[in-house]
Design a protein around this motif. Sequence first.
Motif, PDB file in Angstrom:
ATOM      1  N   GLN A 176       0.671  -1.197   0.015  1.00  0.00           N
ATOM      2  CA  GLN A 176      -0.105  -0.008  -0.043  1.00  0.00           C
ATOM      3  C   GLN A 176       1.065   1.894  -0.038  1.00  0.00           C
ATOM      4  O   GLN A 176       2.484   1.191   0.379  1.00  0.00           O
ATOM      5  CB  GLN A 176      -0.843   0.090   1.418  1.00  0.00           C
ATOM      6  CG  GLN A 176      -1.947  -0.826   1.048  1.00  0.00           C
ATOM      7  CD  GLN A 176      -3.080  -1.020   0.013  1.00  0.00           C
ATOM      8  OE1 GLN A 176      -3.792  -0.337  -0.289  1.00  0.00           O
ATOM      9  NE2 GLN A 176      -3.172  -2.265   0.360  1.00  0.00           N
ATOM     10  N   THR A 177       0.245   2.649  -0.206  1.00  0.00           N
ATOM     11  CA  THR A 177       1.420   3.705  -0.653  1.00  0.00           C
ATOM     12  C   THR A 177       1.184   3.680   1.474  1.00  0.00           C
ATOM     13  O   THR A 177       0.362   3.592   1.944  1.00  0.00           O
ATOM     14  CB  THR A 177       0.418   4.935  -1.011  1.00  0.00           C
ATOM     15  OG1 THR A 177       0.057   5.634  -1.410  1.00  0.00           O
ATOM     16  CG2 THR A 177      -1.298   4.848  -1.041  1.00  0.00           C
ATOM     17  N   GLU A 178       2.539   4.816   1.359  1.00  0.00           N
ATOM     18  CA  GLU A 178       2.365   5.288   2.414  1.00  0.00           C
ATOM     19  C   GLU A 178       1.751   6.195   2.971  1.00  0.00           C
ATOM     20  O   GLU A 178       1.383   6.952   4.004  1.00  0.00           O
ATOM     21  CB  GLU A 178       3.153   5.041   2.796  1.00  0.00           C
ATOM     22  CG  GLU A 178       4.546   3.852   3.612  1.00  0.00           C
ATOM     23  CD  GLU A 178       5.579   3.833   3.694  1.00  0.00           C
ATOM     24  OE1 GLU A 178       6.378   2.420   4.377  1.00  0.00           O
ATOM     25  OE2 GLU A 178       6.509   4.739   3.509  1.00  0.00           O
ATOM     26  N   LEU A 179       1.211   7.584   2.004  1.00  0.00           N
ATOM     27  CA  LEU A 179       0.364   8.086   1.415  1.00  0.00           C
ATOM     28  C   LEU A 179      -1.060   8.026   2.399  1.00  0.00           C
ATOM     29  O   LEU A 179      -1.882   7.130   1.813  1.00  0.00           O
ATOM     30  CB  LEU A 179       0.114   9.189   0.567  1.00  0.00           C
ATOM     31  CG  LEU A 179       1.598   9.640  -0.154  1.00  0.00           C
ATOM     32  CD1 LEU A 179       1.186   9.927  -1.229  1.00  0.00           C
ATOM     33  CD2 LEU A 179       1.612  11.201   1.127  1.00  0.00           C
ATOM     34  N   GLU A 180      -1.558   8.958   3.375  1.00  0.00           N
ATOM     35  CA  GLU A 180      -2.749   8.472   3.888  1.00  0.00           C
ATOM     36  C   GLU A 180      -4.160   9.617   3.225  1.00  0.00           C
ATOM     37  O   GLU A 180      -3.284  10.411   3.399  1.00  0.00           O
ATOM     38  CB  GLU A 180      -2.717   9.347   6.005  1.00  0.00           C
ATOM     39  CG  GLU A 180      -1.562   8.330   6.501  1.00  0.00           C
ATOM     40  CD  GLU A 180      -2.149   8.400   7.665  1.00  0.00           C
ATOM     41  OE1 GLU A 180      -1.858   9.768   8.298  1.00  0.00           O
ATOM     42  OE2 GLU A 180      -0.460   8.290   8.747  1.00  0.00           O
ATOM     43  N   TYR A 181      -5.622   8.650   2.929  1.00  0.00           N
ATOM     44  CA  TYR A 181      -6.208   9.445   2.562  1.00  0.00           C
ATOM     45  C   TYR A 181      -7.550   8.738   2.282  1.00  0.00           C
ATOM     46  O   TYR A 181      -7.439   7.456   2.827  1.00  0.00           O
ATOM     47  CB  TYR A 181      -5.745   9.847   0.210  1.00  0.00           C
ATOM     48  CG  TYR A 181      -5.563   8.233  -0.265  1.00  0.00           C
ATOM     49  CD1 TYR A 181      -6.443   7.602  -0.754  1.00  0.00           C
ATOM     50  CD2 TYR A 181      -3.998   7.039   0.216  1.00  0.00           C
ATOM     51  CE1 TYR A 181      -6.729   6.218  -0.887  1.00  0.00           C
ATOM     52  CE2 TYR A 181      -4.595   5.823  -0.384  1.00  0.00           C
ATOM     53  CZ  TYR A 181      -5.694   5.158  -1.177  1.00  0.00           C
ATOM     54  OH  TYR A 181      -6.138   4.441  -1.783  1.00  0.00           O
ATOM     55  N   THR A 182      -8.489   9.528   1.893  1.00  0.00           N
ATOM     56  CA  THR A 182      -9.374   8.661   2.016  1.00  0.00           C
ATOM     57  C   THR A 182     -10.334   8.485   0.889  1.00  0.00           C
ATOM     58  O   THR A 182     -11.410   7.930   0.836  1.00  0.00           O
ATOM     59  CB  THR A 182     -10.189  10.135   2.954  1.00  0.00           C
ATOM     60  OG1 THR A 182     -10.566  11.370   2.525  1.00  0.00           O
ATOM     61  CG2 THR A 182     -10.272   9.831   4.272  1.00  0.00           C
ATOM     62  N   ASN A 183      -9.840   9.234  -0.168  1.00  0.00           N
ATOM     63  CA  ASN A 183     -11.149   8.961  -1.340  1.00  0.00           C
ATOM     64  C   ASN A 183     -10.393   9.320  -2.607  1.00  0.00           C
ATOM     65  O   ASN A 183      -8.668  10.372  -2.216  1.00  0.00           O
ATOM     66  CB  ASN A 183     -12.116   9.623  -1.574  1.00  0.00           C
ATOM     67  CG  ASN A 183     -11.925  11.233  -1.313  1.00  0.00           C
ATOM     68  OD1 ASN A 183     -11.033  11.661  -1.536  1.00  0.00           O
ATOM     69  ND2 ASN A 183     -12.269  12.186  -1.047  1.00  0.00           N
ATOM     70  N   PRO A 184     -10.004   9.094  -3.980  1.00  0.00           N
ATOM     71  CA  PRO A 184      -9.479  10.020  -4.811  1.00  0.00           C
ATOM     72  C   PRO A 184      -8.937  11.112  -4.972  1.00  0.00           C
ATOM     73  O   PRO A 184      -8.082  11.501  -5.260  1.00  0.00           O
ATOM     74  CB  PRO A 184     -10.006   9.465  -5.737  1.00  0.00           C
ATOM     75  CG  PRO A 184     -11.001   8.500  -5.557  1.00  0.00           C
ATOM     76  CD  PRO A 184     -10.918   8.869  -4.326  1.00  0.00           C
ATOM     77  N   TYR A 185      -9.788  12.609  -4.551  1.00  0.00           N
ATOM     78  CA  TYR A 185      -9.616  13.624  -3.826  1.00  0.00           C
ATOM     79  C   TYR A 185      -8.188  13.613  -3.039  1.00  0.00           C
ATOM     80  O   TYR A 185      -7.380  14.644  -3.568  1.00  0.00           O
ATOM     81  CB  TYR A 185     -10.601  14.518  -4.477  1.00  0.00           C
ATOM     82  CG  TYR A 185     -10.132  15.789  -4.038  1.00  0.00           C
ATOM     83  CD1 TYR A 185      -9.732  16.421  -4.551  1.00  0.00           C
ATOM     84  CD2 TYR A 185     -10.528  16.606  -3.207  1.00  0.00           C
ATOM     85  CE1 TYR A 185      -8.575  17.867  -5.360  1.00  0.00           C
ATOM     86  CE2 TYR A 185      -9.288  18.251  -2.819  1.00  0.00           C
ATOM     87  CZ  TYR A 185      -8.892  18.714  -3.836  1.00  0.00           C
ATOM     88  OH  TYR A 185      -8.644  20.080  -3.281  1.00  0.00           O
TER      89      TYR A 185
END
Length: 210
Positions: free
Chosen positions: A21-30
């Motif tokens: 998985q990417t180590e960047l935290e995000y919640t949706n495509p935006y």
Amino acid sequence: MTPAKISEIFRRFQEHNPKPQTELEYTNPYTLLVAVTLSAQATDVGVNKATKTLFKVVDTPQKMLDLGEEGLKGYIKTIGLYNAKAKNIMAAATILVDEFEGQVPSNREDLERLAGVGRKTANVVLNVAFGEPTMAVDTHIFRVSNRLGLTAGKTPLAVELQLEKIIPTEYRLHAHHWLILHGRYICKARKPDCPNCFLADLCEFPDKTK
């Protein structure tokens, strides 16, 4: 490097980390798009610290426009080049609202129309958000691919195109994350950890550490 050797390299990557998985935290495509834009010349850890609070307030392009450029800067001022990044993020949000109904497009051509989005950023979004088998070549992938002997590219684009040709189809979806993480934690720039590398016997790097 032979196809059999290349296949074995990626088989081992999969064995060690089946679903990277990417180590960047995000919640949706935006929010992923924003995080990747912020990560240029910055660490994922630093970006995550800034976006932890930002993404509680902003998770759509319209909310970003409502926040405003100065408001955004208040959240991201610990990140390098934050002034330019804030300007690009606001410009991209405007395009997304005006032309894409607030939705992040799922094709490279439209993504690269957004301010601050180049080929690498588009590839990350396509891969992580939309499951496309793209190859986003950063400094880690560039270094690891050339060290291993997978590629002999002098530019990120050359490495990307070479990797797309040689990586077996079944491994392409996760290949970019395997190579990034390997470069981040094992095949480090200054001192690769060759003694603890599970690819050491396949690697063609002549200056392995002892």
